[in-house]
Design a protein around this motif. Structure first.
Motif, PDB file in Angstrom:
ATOM      1  N   GLU A 182       0.824  -1.213   0.000  1.00 59.26           N
ATOM      2  CA  GLU A 182       0.000   0.000   0.000  1.00 59.26           C
ATOM      3  C   GLU A 182       0.858   1.263   0.000  1.00 59.26           C
ATOM      4  OE1 GLU A 182      -3.932  -1.484   2.489  1.00 59.26           O
ATOM      5  OE2 GLU A 182      -2.203  -0.726   3.591  1.00 59.26           O
ATOM      6  N   ILE A 183       1.971   1.220   0.715  1.00 60.56           N
ATOM      7  CA  ILE A 183       2.793   2.418   0.902  1.00 60.56           C
ATOM      8  C   ILE A 183       3.843   2.583  -0.185  1.00 60.56           C
ATOM      9  CG2 ILE A 183       4.365   3.590   2.493  1.00 60.56           C
ATOM     10  CD1 ILE A 183       2.949   2.092   4.760  1.00 60.56           C
ATOM     11  N   HIS A 184       4.434   1.480  -0.644  1.00 60.79           N
ATOM     12  CA  HIS A 184       5.508   1.561  -1.642  1.00 60.79           C
ATOM     13  C   HIS A 184       5.085   2.319  -2.906  1.00 60.79           C
ATOM     14  CE1 HIS A 184       8.453   0.329  -4.681  1.00 60.79           C
ATOM     15  NE2 HIS A 184       9.281   0.071  -3.670  1.00 60.79           N
ATOM     16  N   PRO A 185       3.913   2.035  -3.509  1.00 62.72           N
ATOM     17  CA  PRO A 185       3.516   2.784  -4.708  1.00 62.72           C
ATOM     18  C   PRO A 185       3.368   4.288  -4.458  1.00 62.72           C
ATOM     19  CG  PRO A 185       2.177   0.812  -4.459  1.00 62.72           C
ATOM     20  CD  PRO A 185       2.934   0.980  -3.184  1.00 62.72           C
ATOM     21  N   LEU A 186       2.911   4.660  -3.266  1.00 58.95           N
ATOM     22  CA  LEU A 186       2.744   6.077  -2.946  1.00 58.95           C
ATOM     23  C   LEU A 186       4.101   6.775  -2.856  1.00 58.95           C
ATOM     24  CD1 LEU A 186      -0.056   5.846  -0.202  1.00 58.95           C
ATOM     25  CD2 LEU A 186      -0.312   6.251  -2.660  1.00 58.95           C
ATOM     26  N   LEU A 187       5.076   6.101  -2.262  1.00 56.31           N
ATOM     27  CA  LEU A 187       6.422   6.673  -2.179  1.00 56.31           C
ATOM     28  C   LEU A 187       7.074   6.740  -3.553  1.00 56.31           C
ATOM     29  CD1 LEU A 187       7.872   5.044   1.070  1.00 56.31           C
ATOM     30  CD2 LEU A 187       7.045   7.374   0.757  1.00 56.31           C
ATOM     31  N   ALA A 188       6.787   5.756  -4.412  1.00 55.26           N
ATOM     32  CA  ALA A 188       7.326   5.783  -5.781  1.00 55.26           C
ATOM     33  C   ALA A 188       6.780   6.984  -6.542  1.00 55.26           C
ATOM     34  CB  ALA A 188       6.975   4.483  -6.501  1.00 55.26           C
ATOM     35  N   ASP A 189       5.488   7.264  -6.375  1.00 52.00           N
ATOM     36  CA  ASP A 189       4.890   8.444  -7.016  1.00 52.00           C
ATOM     37  C   ASP A 189       5.525   9.722  -6.479  1.00 52.00           C
ATOM     38  OD1 ASP A 189       3.209   6.880  -8.517  1.00 52.00           O
ATOM     39  OD2 ASP A 189       1.491   7.090  -7.163  1.00 52.00           O
ATOM     40  N   LEU A 190       5.801   9.738  -5.178  1.00 50.30           N
ATOM     41  CA  LEU A 190       6.373  10.928  -4.549  1.00 50.30           C
ATOM     42  C   LEU A 190       7.774  11.213  -5.072  1.00 50.30           C
ATOM     43  CD1 LEU A 190       6.456  13.239  -2.533  1.00 50.30           C
ATOM     44  CD2 LEU A 190       7.047  11.583  -0.740  1.00 50.30           C
ATOM     45  N   ILE A 191       8.629  10.196  -5.111  1.00 50.72           N
ATOM     46  CA  ILE A 191      10.000  10.449  -5.560  1.00 50.72           C
ATOM     47  C   ILE A 191      10.036  10.817  -7.038  1.00 50.72           C
ATOM     48  CG2 ILE A 191      10.646   8.095  -6.217  1.00 50.72           C
ATOM     49  CD1 ILE A 191      13.367   8.653  -4.842  1.00 50.72           C
ATOM     50  N   GLN A 192       9.101  10.274  -7.818  1.00 60.34           N
ATOM     51  CA  GLN A 192       9.057  10.635  -9.239  1.00 60.34           C
ATOM     52  C   GLN A 192       8.657  12.094  -9.411  1.00 60.34           C
ATOM     53  OE1 GLN A 192       6.420   8.276 -11.713  1.00 60.34           O
ATOM     54  NE2 GLN A 192       7.640   8.762 -13.521  1.00 60.34           N
ATOM     55  N   SER A 193       7.694  12.536  -8.643  1.00 58.06           N
ATOM     56  CA  SER A 193       7.273  13.935  -8.754  1.00 58.06           C
ATOM     57  C   SER A 193       8.364  14.873  -8.244  1.00 58.06           C
ATOM     58  CB  SER A 193       5.966  14.164  -7.984  1.00 58.06           C
ATOM     59  OG  SER A 193       6.127  13.912  -6.601  1.00 58.06           O
ATOM     60  N   LEU A 194       9.113  14.463  -7.211  1.00 62.00           N
ATOM     61  CA  LEU A 194      10.242  15.273  -6.734  1.00 62.00           C
ATOM     62  C   LEU A 194      11.304  15.417  -7.825  1.00 62.00           C
ATOM     63  CD1 LEU A 194      10.702  13.917  -3.092  1.00 62.00           C
ATOM     64  CD2 LEU A 194      10.235  16.297  -3.709  1.00 62.00           C
ATOM     65  N   ASN A 195      11.572  14.324  -8.514  1.00 60.96           N
ATOM     66  CA  ASN A 195      12.569  14.355  -9.581  1.00 60.96           C
ATOM     67  C   ASN A 195      12.105  15.177 -10.777  1.00 60.96           C
ATOM     68  OD1 ASN A 195      14.633  12.773  -8.384  1.00 60.96           O
ATOM     69  ND2 ASN A 195      13.516  10.910  -8.849  1.00 60.96           N
ATOM     70  N   ASN A 196      10.807  15.259 -10.966  1.00 65.61           N
ATOM     71  CA  ASN A 196      10.281  16.047 -12.080  1.00 65.61           C
ATOM     72  C   ASN A 196      10.448  17.552 -11.863  1.00 65.61           C
ATOM     73  OD1 ASN A 196       9.517  13.791 -13.494  1.00 65.61           O
ATOM     74  ND2 ASN A 196       7.378  13.840 -12.825  1.00 65.61           N
TER      75      ASN A 196
END
Length: 252
Positions: A182-196
């Motif tokens: 449940e948490i891993h996909p949310l963190l993946a979205d977060l780091i991708q948006s930070l990198n963007n």
């Protein structure tokens, strides 16, 4: 030449009619007392690696796991060498990571440790190991294929996405979510948006902290739950990072 013919040939060479002969230290059966205790080798007999369907399925899954690691290593190297574009790399890498997780879950305790498995089967795939440990493609971990505009519509969009992703994952934790899947996909979205957000400093601590949590979660099984203290620490880290991100925005 059949096995029986081989016995007869060896017997004729040694000047005896007895099939009890040895060649290169291997007994071919019969003959003297010393050779009677040695096992008979049937060169025509098929060697079976498994004895039942369960073992066969396990062997097939291990072969799948092996091939996924090798393919992922080649994919990582192709991306590093610019042999493929980020649009080709990202979905392929994400699919291989998902396939690895599925294959690993089918094997269960048979392959509890990735590096031990690789050592046992002489696999040297450091790039694949790193990608599997993090659990997201390099384009998600570090960013890639995003316009370098410092300002404008795209930057505003990515900033808004980052703010939303911070809020989403913190709210999920406050609502009681604690399972890895449940948490891993949310963190993946977060780091991708930070990198963007390309104008965000490269040494922004929040990005490194999210990466640490991704690695930690990816080392756990999907069904595992974060302990109460781990969940509290993650929530604290994210809220601190969000405050730092808002402070950076205010300084622009």
């Amino acid at each position: 030449m059949s096995f029986k013919s081989t016995q007869q040939y060896l017997a004729s060479v040694n000047g005896t009619s007895s099939p009890a002969q040895s060649y290169a230290g291997v007994s071919f059966g019969g003959g003297s007392n010393s050779s009677r205790d040695m096992p008979t080798i049937n060169l025509d007999e098929e060697i079976k690696l498994t004895t039942n369907n369960r073992e066969r399925a396990q062997m097939d899954n291990m072969a799948d796991l092996y091939s996924i690691i090798v393919v992922l290593e080649h994919l990582e190297m192709a991306y590093i060498r610019s042999a493929i574009t980020h649009t080709q790399y990202t979905p392929a890498c994400g699919q291989l990571i998902s396939q690895f997780k599925t294959a690993s879950s089918l094997l269960g305790d048979v392959v509890p440790d990735l590096e031990k498995f690789m050592k046992e089967y002489n696999l040297d795939c450091p790039a694949a190991v790193k990608r599997i440990k993090i659990g997201v493609p390099a384009t998600v971990e570090f960013g890639g294929g995003v316009s370098n505009e410092a300002n404008g519509h795209k930057t505003a969009k990515y900033v808004a996405e980052t703010v939303q992703n911070y809020i989403t994952v913190v709210d999920a934790l406050k609502l009681g979510m604690a399972a890895v899947d449940e948490i891993h996909p949310l963190l993946a979205d977060l780091i991708q948006s930070l990198n963007n957000v390309r104008s965000l400093p490269a040494d922004f601590e929040g990005r490194a902290k999210v990466r640490e949590w991704l690695i930690k979660l990816n080392s756990m099984r999907a069904s595992e739950m974060l302990a109460a203290d781990e969940k509290r620490q993650l929530e604290f880290d994210l809220e601190s990072n969000y405050t730092a991100f808002r402070g950076w925005l205010d300084s622009q």
